[in-house]
Design a protein around this motif. Structure first.
Motif, PDB file in Angstrom:
ATOM      1  N   GLU A  11       0.856  -1.190   0.000  1.00 36.68           N
ATOM      2  CA  GLU A  11       0.000   0.000   0.000  1.00 36.68           C
ATOM      3  C   GLU A  11       0.891   1.239   0.000  1.00 36.68           C
ATOM      4  O   GLU A  11       2.107   1.145   0.169  1.00 36.68           O
ATOM      5  CB  GLU A  11      -0.895   0.009   1.244  1.00 36.68           C
ATOM      6  CG  GLU A  11      -0.111  -0.031   2.546  1.00 36.68           C
ATOM      7  CD  GLU A  11      -1.010  -0.173   3.751  1.00 36.68           C
ATOM      8  OE1 GLU A  11      -1.710   0.812   4.049  1.00 36.68           O
ATOM      9  OE2 GLU A  11      -1.017  -1.247   4.369  1.00 36.68           O
ATOM     10  N   SER A  41       1.339   4.499   7.228  1.00 36.94           N
ATOM     11  CA  SER A  41       0.319   4.339   6.196  1.00 36.94           C
ATOM     12  C   SER A  41      -0.734   5.424   6.375  1.00 36.94           C
ATOM     13  O   SER A  41      -1.442   5.437   7.388  1.00 36.94           O
ATOM     14  CB  SER A  41      -0.324   2.958   6.288  1.00 36.94           C
ATOM     15  OG  SER A  41      -1.528   2.919   5.542  1.00 36.94           O
ATOM     16  N   PRO A  42      -0.858   6.371   5.436  1.00 37.43           N
ATOM     17  CA  PRO A  42      -1.887   7.414   5.560  1.00 37.43           C
ATOM     18  C   PRO A  42      -3.285   6.826   5.745  1.00 37.43           C
ATOM     19  O   PRO A  42      -4.082   7.337   6.538  1.00 37.43           O
ATOM     20  CB  PRO A  42      -1.767   8.185   4.241  1.00 37.43           C
ATOM     21  CG  PRO A  42      -0.347   7.955   3.798  1.00 37.43           C
ATOM     22  CD  PRO A  42      -0.020   6.562   4.234  1.00 37.43           C
ATOM     23  N   GLU A  43      -3.573   5.747   5.031  1.00 31.82           N
ATOM     24  CA  GLU A  43      -4.899   5.116   5.141  1.00 31.82           C
ATOM     25  C   GLU A  43      -5.099   4.539   6.540  1.00 31.82           C
ATOM     26  O   GLU A  43      -6.172   4.711   7.152  1.00 31.82           O
ATOM     27  CB  GLU A  43      -5.041   4.010   4.098  1.00 31.82           C
ATOM     28  CG  GLU A  43      -6.396   3.311   4.145  1.00 31.82           C
ATOM     29  CD  GLU A  43      -6.492   2.166   3.147  1.00 31.82           C
ATOM     30  OE1 GLU A  43      -7.478   1.422   3.213  1.00 31.82           O
ATOM     31  OE2 GLU A  43      -5.578   2.035   2.303  1.00 31.82           O
ATOM     32  N   LEU A  44      -4.069   3.862   7.062  1.00 25.23           N
ATOM     33  CA  LEU A  44      -4.167   3.286   8.402  1.00 25.23           C
ATOM     34  C   LEU A  44      -4.288   4.374   9.462  1.00 25.23           C
ATOM     35  O   LEU A  44      -5.087   4.254  10.402  1.00 25.23           O
ATOM     36  CB  LEU A  44      -2.948   2.408   8.677  1.00 25.23           C
ATOM     37  CG  LEU A  44      -2.906   1.699  10.034  1.00 25.23           C
ATOM     38  CD1 LEU A  44      -4.079   0.736  10.166  1.00 25.23           C
ATOM     39  CD2 LEU A  44      -1.588   0.961  10.212  1.00 25.23           C
ATOM     40  N   LEU A  84      -5.584   7.285   9.112  1.00 25.90           N
ATOM     41  CA  LEU A  84      -6.931   7.847   9.018  1.00 25.90           C
ATOM     42  C   LEU A  84      -7.941   6.942   9.717  1.00 25.90           C
ATOM     43  O   LEU A  84      -8.820   7.421  10.454  1.00 25.90           O
ATOM     44  CB  LEU A  84      -7.317   8.036   7.544  1.00 25.90           C
ATOM     45  CG  LEU A  84      -8.713   8.608   7.269  1.00 25.90           C
ATOM     46  CD1 LEU A  84      -8.865   9.987   7.902  1.00 25.90           C
ATOM     47  CD2 LEU A  84      -8.986   8.670   5.766  1.00 25.90           C
ATOM     48  N   ARG A  85      -7.813   5.634   9.522  1.00 23.87           N
ATOM     49  CA  ARG A  85      -8.722   4.683  10.169  1.00 23.87           C
ATOM     50  C   ARG A  85      -8.566   4.744  11.691  1.00 23.87           C
ATOM     51  O   ARG A  85      -9.555   4.696  12.425  1.00 23.87           O
ATOM     52  CB  ARG A  85      -8.456   3.276   9.659  1.00 23.87           C
ATOM     53  CG  ARG A  85      -8.871   3.046   8.217  1.00 23.87           C
ATOM     54  CD  ARG A  85      -8.413   1.683   7.718  1.00 23.87           C
ATOM     55  NE  ARG A  85      -9.039   0.610   8.451  1.00 23.87           N
ATOM     56  CZ  ARG A  85      -8.629  -0.651   8.388  1.00 23.87           C
ATOM     57  NH1 ARG A  85      -7.575  -0.971   7.639  1.00 23.87           N
ATOM     58  NH2 ARG A  85      -9.243  -1.586   9.072  1.00 23.87           N
ATOM     59  N   ASP A 113     -10.281   7.859  12.902  1.00 26.15           N
ATOM     60  CA  ASP A 113     -11.744   7.707  12.860  1.00 26.15           C
ATOM     61  C   ASP A 113     -12.237   6.877  14.044  1.00 26.15           C
ATOM     62  O   ASP A 113     -13.225   7.241  14.709  1.00 26.15           O
ATOM     63  CB  ASP A 113     -12.167   7.045  11.542  1.00 26.15           C
ATOM     64  CG  ASP A 113     -12.054   7.987  10.356  1.00 26.15           C
ATOM     65  OD1 ASP A 113     -11.955   9.207  10.583  1.00 26.15           O
ATOM     66  OD2 ASP A 113     -12.052   7.502   9.205  1.00 26.15           O
TER      67      ASP A 113
END
Length: 334
Positions: free
Chosen positions: A47, A73-76, A78-79, A82
């Motif tokens: 990723e 990980s930017p996605e991780l 962010l999760r 959240d």
């Protein structure tokens, strides 16, 4: 014309001799050839990641367990944010619900105390009046029989008992409600607590996954080329950096397809340098190819003659003296 025929014949004989010599050399002495190779661990992710910190430079020696890189990980991230925000929201709602329940309990307890005080005061007044009446009637000996009947059907006593029943009827439901509210506070199955538990479970999984972005050396080795810098965004599967073992850790051997050499996993193999026979090690077969593959060019006696055989992987001790890519001779040990 005859001269051309002689040359052609001579050329065919020479080629045949070279092929025969190669085959005989491969099969002789139960030996086969191989190449010493290093372990190379290439760091990459499936990723998009951002480089946070690089703790090594190209060519640096590292020890097993040493931290060499940190990415995120930017996605991780962010999760995680959240879930953290959601957790704080649910915890706030749960706290508000707890305060409301405690407020209801306090209100019910105050009502019980008020009812008890009110009726207890009235009962005590009646008890005082009852005592006065009892003393007055006890002085009238002539009314002894009447006193007995008065004690039996005394309206004051009946009223006191009625008040006690009223107090019980008023306060018992409130006490039951208090017990229910306290059980609700202690229950682990309340909607808010269940949500908090689930969210915290997900956060724990995400934070365990986050730890994978701290990279540690899997073994003693040397850092390969480093072309990245902090802040770089790395595409999925793109190599970030590599760690090579200090010395070759395994040998890729090749057994000619016409050889009768029998090799099995766990067999002990003597490994010797092809140019310095005193440089040796004892390895162990850890893998055997399931198909016939072509020999590497540098293992052929004659570059023009292609050879085929089975590939064998041999694990060798880390303290060996072989060079990366060094050609070695392999012999099965009894």
């Amino acid at each position: 014309m005859k001269k051309f025929g002689y040359l052609l014949l001579l050329w065919l004989v020479a080629v045949g001799f070279l092929i025969f010599f190669n085959f005989q050399n491969i099969q002789s002495n139960s030996a086969f050839l191989g190449v010493a190779e290093k372990d190379e661990k290439i760091i990459s992710y499936g990723e998009v990641v951002e480089v946070k910190e690089i703790l090594v430079v190209s060519g640096e020696y590292v020890s097993q367990g040493q931290k060499i890189l940190e990415v995120s990980s930017p996605e991780l991230e962010l999760r995680i944010r959240d879930y953290t925000d959601r957790l704080m929201e649910i915890q706030a709602l749960e706290m508000h619900s707890t305060l409301e329940i405690k407020s209801q309990i306090s209100q019910l307890e105050a009502e019980i105390l008020a009812k008890e005080a009110e009726l207890t005061y009235e009962i005590r007044q009646l008890e005082t009046q009852y005592g006065i009446n009892k003393d007055l009637t006890s002085d009238l000996r002539s009314l002894a029989s009447i006193q007995t009947d008065f004690q039996t059907v005394n309206p004051t006593a009946i009223r006191m008992e009625a008040l006690r029943e009223d107090l019980k009827l008023l306060t018992d439901p409130m006490k039951v409600r208090i017990d229910q509210l306290e059980a609700q506070l202690e229950s682990e199955e309340s909607p808010y607590k269940v949500q908090i538990k689930n969210i915290m479970g997900e956060l724990e999984k995400l934070r365990l996954e986050q730890k994978k972005f701290n990279v540690y050396a899997a073994y003693d080795g040397v850092i390969g080329s480093v072309t990245i810098k902090p802040g770089d965004i790395i595409a999925p599967h793109m190599p970030i950096l590599s760690v090579d073992s200090h010395a070759p850790s395994y040998v890729n051997g090749f057994i000619h397809e016409n050889s009768y050499q029998e090799i099995a996993v766990s067999d002990r193999i003597e490994v010797a340098s092809d140019w310095n026979r005193s440089k040796k090690a004892v390895g162990e077969v850890v893998g055997i190819g399931s198909k016939i593959t072509e020999y590497p060019e540098r293992l052929r006696k004659n570059m023009e003659v292609r050879l085929w055989g089975r590939e064998v992987q041999i694990k060798i001790p880390e303290d060996n003296l072989f060079l990366q890519g060094e050609k070695v001779t392999l012999r099965k040990m009894n």
